[in-house]
Motif scaffolding. Structure first.
Motif, short mmCIF file in Angstrom:
data_model
loop_
_atom_site.label_atom_id
_atom_site.label_comp_id
_atom_site.label_asym_id
_atom_site.label_seq_id
_atom_site.Cartn_x
_atom_site.Cartn_y
_atom_site.Cartn_z
N CYS A 1 -9.07 2.47 5.91
CA CYS A 1 -8.20 1.50 6.59
C CYS A 1 -7.67 2.09 7.90
N ASN B 1 -1.80 3.71 -5.00
CA ASN B 1 -2.35 2.62 -4.20
C ASN B 1 -3.72 2.22 -4.73
N CYS C 1 -5.68 -0.04 -3.57
CA CYS C 1 -6.52 -0.66 -2.54
C CYS C 1 -7.82 0.13 -2.37
N PRO C 2 -8.95 -0.54 -2.52
CA PRO C 2 -10.24 0.15 -2.37
C PRO C 2 -10.53 0.54 -0.91
N ARG C 3 -9.79 -0.03 0.03
CA ARG C 3 -10.02 0.25 1.45
C ARG C 3 -9.11 1.36 2.00
N LYS C 4 -8.27 1.90 1.17
CA LYS C 4 -7.28 2.87 1.65
C LYS C 4 -7.89 3.99 2.48
N CYS D 1 0.81 -1.23 0.00
CA CYS D 1 0.00 0.00 0.00
C CYS D 1 0.85 1.28 0.00
N LEU E 1 -3.62 1.42 8.31
CA LEU E 1 -2.66 2.04 7.40
C LEU E 1 -1.74 3.04 8.11
#
Length: 151
Positions: free
Chosen positions: A106, A98, A100-103, A92, A109
């Motif tokens: 998150c 990045n 990542c759909p959850r960034k 990430c 992170l």
């Protein structure tokens, strides 16, 4: 994050060259012997360091390698990034965007970002000259704190 043999050997090679007189070209065989590293392995590392502008190479009978800059101007982080690529502890945080759909949501992170920042600040705070002067404490700024650490 795990530093590979390539990164560790590159740092040993650069430290060996930092200890050599500035006007002297050092043969790869000499470094390999002193550092007990396969010359063939060093031959794989050298082009990376030359392309990155960290080493100067001279071919021929009396050829060899030397640092381009003074040892105080090379950081451990710089050398490891050339051989290891990005030092991010998780995908990430790599320089690419990045995906990542959850960034955005998150919660963990920030932990990885803090670890990455600490690793980067620590490795950028140590120079080849510091390694040569080992045994001396160095003051490093890590986050908002200043700490004295032995090298």
């Amino acid at each position: 994050m795990k530093i590979s043999t390539k990164g560790r050997y590159a740092l040993r090679m650069m430290t060996d060259l930092a200890a050599a007189p500035r006007d002297r070209l050092v043969a790869l065989g000499e470094i390999a012997e002193r550092q007990q590293i396969s010359k063939k392995y060093l031959e794989q590392i050298v082009p990376m360091l030359v392309r990155a502008g960290l080493l100067r190479a001279s071919r021929g009978f009396q050829g060899g390698y030397q640092l381009v800059k003074e040892p105080v101007r090379y950081t451990v982080g710089e050398i490891l990034r050339v051989t290891e690529g990005n030092l991010a502890p998780i995908a990430c945080l790599e320089p690419e965007v990045n995906p990542c759909p959850r960034k955005a949501e998150c919660r963990v992170l920030p932990i990885w970002e803090g670890l990455y920042r600490t690793i980067t600040e620590y490795l950028e705070g140590i120079t080849l000259q510091d390694i040569l002067d080992r045994g001396v404490e160095k003051t490093l700024c890590i986050g908002n704190e200043t700490k004295k650490v032995p090298l």
